[in-house]
Design a protein around this motif. Structure first.
Motif, PDB file in Angstrom:
ATOM      1  N   LYS A   1      -2.480  -2.691 -11.828  1.00  0.00           N
ATOM      2  CA  LYS A   1      -2.244  -3.969 -12.536  1.00  0.00           C
ATOM      3  C   LYS A   1      -1.051  -4.707 -11.936  1.00  0.00           C
ATOM      4  O   LYS A   1      -1.048  -5.932 -11.814  1.00  0.00           O
ATOM      5  N   VAL A   2      -0.052  -3.935 -11.562  1.00  0.00           N
ATOM      6  CA  VAL A   2       1.156  -4.540 -10.961  1.00  0.00           C
ATOM      7  C   VAL A   2       0.775  -5.213  -9.644  1.00  0.00           C
ATOM      8  O   VAL A   2       1.174  -6.349  -9.363  1.00  0.00           O
ATOM      9  N   ILE A   3      -0.014  -4.512  -8.855  1.00  0.00           N
ATOM     10  CA  ILE A   3      -0.405  -5.062  -7.548  1.00  0.00           C
ATOM     11  C   ILE A   3      -1.236  -6.332  -7.747  1.00  0.00           C
ATOM     12  O   ILE A   3      -1.042  -7.333  -7.055  1.00  0.00           O
ATOM     13  N   GLU A   4      -2.139  -6.277  -8.712  1.00  0.00           N
ATOM     14  CA  GLU A   4      -3.009  -7.431  -8.988  1.00  0.00           C
ATOM     15  C   GLU A   4      -2.200  -8.677  -9.322  1.00  0.00           C
ATOM     16  O   GLU A   4      -2.432  -9.749  -8.809  1.00  0.00           O
ATOM     17  N   LYS A   5      -1.198  -8.494 -10.193  1.00  0.00           N
ATOM     18  CA  LYS A   5      -0.482  -9.657 -10.747  1.00  0.00           C
ATOM     19  C   LYS A   5       0.678 -10.134  -9.881  1.00  0.00           C
ATOM     20  O   LYS A   5       1.011 -11.319  -9.899  1.00  0.00           O
TER      21      LYS A   5
ATOM     22  N   LYS B   1      -5.726  -0.278  -1.689  1.00  0.00           N
ATOM     23  CA  LYS B   1      -6.957  -1.088  -1.657  1.00  0.00           C
ATOM     24  C   LYS B   1      -6.728  -2.522  -2.173  1.00  0.00           C
ATOM     25  O   LYS B   1      -7.456  -3.428  -1.797  1.00  0.00           O
ATOM     26  N   LEU B   2      -5.730  -2.689  -3.027  1.00  0.00           N
ATOM     27  CA  LEU B   2      -5.477  -4.038  -3.567  1.00  0.00           C
ATOM     28  C   LEU B   2      -4.393  -4.797  -2.796  1.00  0.00           C
ATOM     29  O   LEU B   2      -4.066  -5.932  -3.116  1.00  0.00           O
ATOM     30  N   LEU B   3      -3.846  -4.146  -1.793  1.00  0.00           N
ATOM     31  CA  LEU B   3      -2.773  -4.810  -1.039  1.00  0.00           C
ATOM     32  C   LEU B   3      -3.364  -5.650   0.077  1.00  0.00           C
ATOM     33  O   LEU B   3      -4.274  -5.214   0.786  1.00  0.00           O
ATOM     34  N   ASN B   4      -2.860  -6.878   0.197  1.00  0.00           N
ATOM     35  CA  ASN B   4      -3.311  -7.741   1.304  1.00  0.00           C
ATOM     36  C   ASN B   4      -2.135  -8.613   1.734  1.00  0.00           C
ATOM     37  O   ASN B   4      -1.042  -8.524   1.166  1.00  0.00           O
ATOM     38  N   SER B   5      -2.370  -9.466   2.712  1.00  0.00           N
ATOM     39  CA  SER B   5      -1.238 -10.196   3.299  1.00  0.00           C
ATOM     40  C   SER B   5      -0.696 -11.313   2.400  1.00  0.00           C
ATOM     41  O   SER B   5       0.266 -11.984   2.766  1.00  0.00           O
ATOM     42  N   SER B   6      -1.287 -11.501   1.206  1.00  0.00           N
ATOM     43  CA  SER B   6      -0.695 -12.490   0.290  1.00  0.00           C
ATOM     44  C   SER B   6       0.489 -11.864  -0.459  1.00  0.00           C
ATOM     45  O   SER B   6       1.197 -12.546  -1.181  1.00  0.00           O
TER      46      SER B   6
ATOM     47  N   LEU C   1      -1.167   2.865   4.939  1.00  0.00           N
ATOM     48  CA  LEU C   1      -1.831   1.604   4.573  1.00  0.00           C
ATOM     49  C   LEU C   1      -3.029   1.341   5.484  1.00  0.00           C
ATOM     50  O   LEU C   1      -4.035   0.777   5.067  1.00  0.00           O
ATOM     51  N   ASN C   2      -2.858   1.723   6.746  1.00  0.00           N
ATOM     52  CA  ASN C   2      -3.910   1.528   7.746  1.00  0.00           C
ATOM     53  C   ASN C   2      -4.286   0.060   7.930  1.00  0.00           C
ATOM     54  O   ASN C   2      -5.436  -0.268   8.229  1.00  0.00           O
ATOM     55  N   LYS C   3      -3.380  -0.842   7.621  1.00  0.00           N
ATOM     56  CA  LYS C   3      -3.567  -2.262   7.901  1.00  0.00           C
ATOM     57  C   LYS C   3      -2.185  -2.890   8.038  1.00  0.00           C
ATOM     58  O   LYS C   3      -1.206  -2.356   7.496  1.00  0.00           O
ATOM     59  N   LYS C   4      -2.143  -4.012   8.761  1.00  0.00           N
ATOM     60  CA  LYS C   4      -0.848  -4.643   8.980  1.00  0.00           C
ATOM     61  C   LYS C   4      -0.540  -5.582   7.826  1.00  0.00           C
ATOM     62  O   LYS C   4      -1.249  -6.573   7.632  1.00  0.00           O
TER      63      LYS C   4
END
Ligand SMILES: NC(=O)c1ccc[n+]([C@@H]2O[C@H](COP(=O)([O-])OP(=O)(O)OC[C@H]3O[C@@H](n4cnc5c(N)ncnc54)[C@H](OP(=O)(O)O)[C@@H]3O)[C@@H](O)[C@H]2O)c1
Length: 274
Positions: free
Chosen positions: A61-65, A87-92, A111-114
Motif C-alpha cells: 500500500k505504501v508503494i502504491e500511494k 513488483k510495484l516499483l517503477n521509475s515514477s 530489483l532487477n531493473k534500473k
C-alpha cells in the motif's frame, strides 16, 4: 520542494520515526502526506497516535500511494522487503534506502531493473534533528531526485552529497563519530570531577563546551586551527592542556579510530554482498 508529494516509510522504528517527526516538525510534509507500514502493529499504533500519519500493515500500500519511498527496516530485513515490494516499483518513484552498509549494487540486483535509487546514511543525531547525513545517488539519479532526498533529510540535520565509495569513510567519521564524542565528553567530565567539580556540573560543562566549540566552527567558518590559536595565549592554560593532548597522541588516536571504523565498514559491506 516536495510539492505535496506523498512520502512512504517501510519500517517505523527508531530512524523511521525520527524522519517522520523531522518532516512534520519542520512543516516540510503534512501528516496526511506521509504513509507508513510496519509489521509491528503496536509500533504503528504509536506512530498513528503520535503523528497522525496514514498507517498500514501492508507494505505494498505504501508503494502504491507514495512517490518517495524510504526503506527504514534493519539491513537484515531489507532484501526481503525489497523482493516483496519490487513488483510495484517503477521509475515514477524515488526509492531511498537508509540501511547501513547495504550497497546500491546489492539492491539493484534484487530489483532487477534500473530505478531511481538513492542510498542515504543519517546518524543517531537525527533524533534531535542534528544528523550529519550522507546522500549517495545511483547512476539513474537526476539532480531533482537529489534535491528531493535533500529536502527530506535536511529535516533531521545537515546533508552532504557523496559518491557511494565514500560511504565507508563517512561511516568511520560521522556514522560512528557520535560514539567517539560521547567518550570524549565522558572523559572530560571525569577530569572535571577529579579536579573538584560535581559530576552533574562536570557533565553539563563538558557537553556544552563540545557543542559550543562545534557551533563556533560551523557558524564562523573559521578553521579549527585558527580558533585554537586564538584561545591559546602565551604561557597560558590552554597551551598547557594542548601540550598534554599532543603527548597523549590525541590526533593520531582519533585518526586511528576513524581508520579502524572505516575498515570495519568495508569488511561488513563485503559480507553483505557475499
Ligand atoms: N538507528 C540509527 O541510529 C540508524 C542510523 C543510520 C542508519 N540506520 C538504518 O536505519 C534502518 C532502521 O533502523 P532502526 O534503528 O530504525 O530499526 P528499528 O527500530 O528496528 O525499526 C525497523 C522497523 O521495521 C520493522 N520491520 C521489520 N521487518 C519488516 C517488514 N518486513 N515490513 C515492515 N516493517 C518491518 C521492525 O519491526 P520489528 O521491530 O517487529 O522487527 C521495526 O519496527 C536500518 O537499516 C539502519 O541500518 C539507523
Amino acid at each position: 520542494m516536495l510539492h505535496n508529494k506523498k512520502i512512504g516509510f517501510i519500517g517505523t522504528g527508531n530512524m523511521g520515526q525520527a524522519l517522520i517527526a523531522g518532516l512534520i516538525q519542520s512543516k516540510t510534509a503534512k501528516p496526511d502526506n506521509i504513509i507508513c507500514s510496519d509489521i509491528n502493529k503496536k509500533q504503528l499504533e504509536i506512530v498513528k497516535n503520535k503523528y497522525n500519519v496514514l498507517t498500514t500493515t501492508n507494505n505494498l500500500k505504501v508503494i502504491e500511494k507514495a512517490k518517495i519511498i524510504i526503506y527504514a527496516v534493519k539491513p537484515q530485513n531489507l532484501f526481503f522487503v525489497i523482493k516483496e515490494t519490487s513488483k510495484l516499483l517503477n521509475s515514477s518513484k524515488l526509492i531511498i534506502s537508509i540501511a547501513a552498509g547495504v550497497p546500491l549494487k546489492a539492491i539493484t540486483e534484487i530489483l532487477n531493473k534500473k530505478l531511481r535509487l538513492i542510498r542515504v546514511m543519517p546518524n543517531i543525531c537525527a533524533f534531535i534533528r542534528e544528523s550529519a547525513t550522507a546522500i549517495a545517488p545511483s547512476e539513474n539519479i537526476v539532480n531533482e531526485d537529489i534535491e528531493l532526498a535533500k529536502a527530506v533529510f535536511d529535516c533531521v540535520g545537515k546533508t552532504v552529497l557523496l559518491e557511494e565509495n565514500q560511504l565507508d569513510a563517512f561511516t568511520g567519521l560521522a556514522g560512528s563519530g557520535p560514539g567517539y564524542i560521547f567518550m570524549i565528553i565522558d572523559a572530560m567530565a571525569d577530569a572535571g570531577v577529579k579536579m573538584g567539580l560535581s559530576r552533574q556540573d562536570s557533565l553539563f560543562l563538558s557537553s556544552q563546551t563540545v557543542m559550543g566549540a562545534a557551533k563556533l566552527i560551523l557558524k564562523t567558518n573559521e578553521h579549527p586551527g585558527q580558533l585554537k590559536d586564538k584561545v591559546a595565549s602565551p604561557k597560558g592554560t590552554t597551551i598547557a592542556g594542548i601540550h598534554a593532548l599532543e603527548k597523549g597522541k590525541l590526533r593520531a588516536t582519533l585518526i586511528n579510530a576513524i581508520e579502524a571504523a572505516t575498515n570495519r565498514s568495508i569488511e561488513l559491506g563485503k559480507n553483505i554482498i557475499k
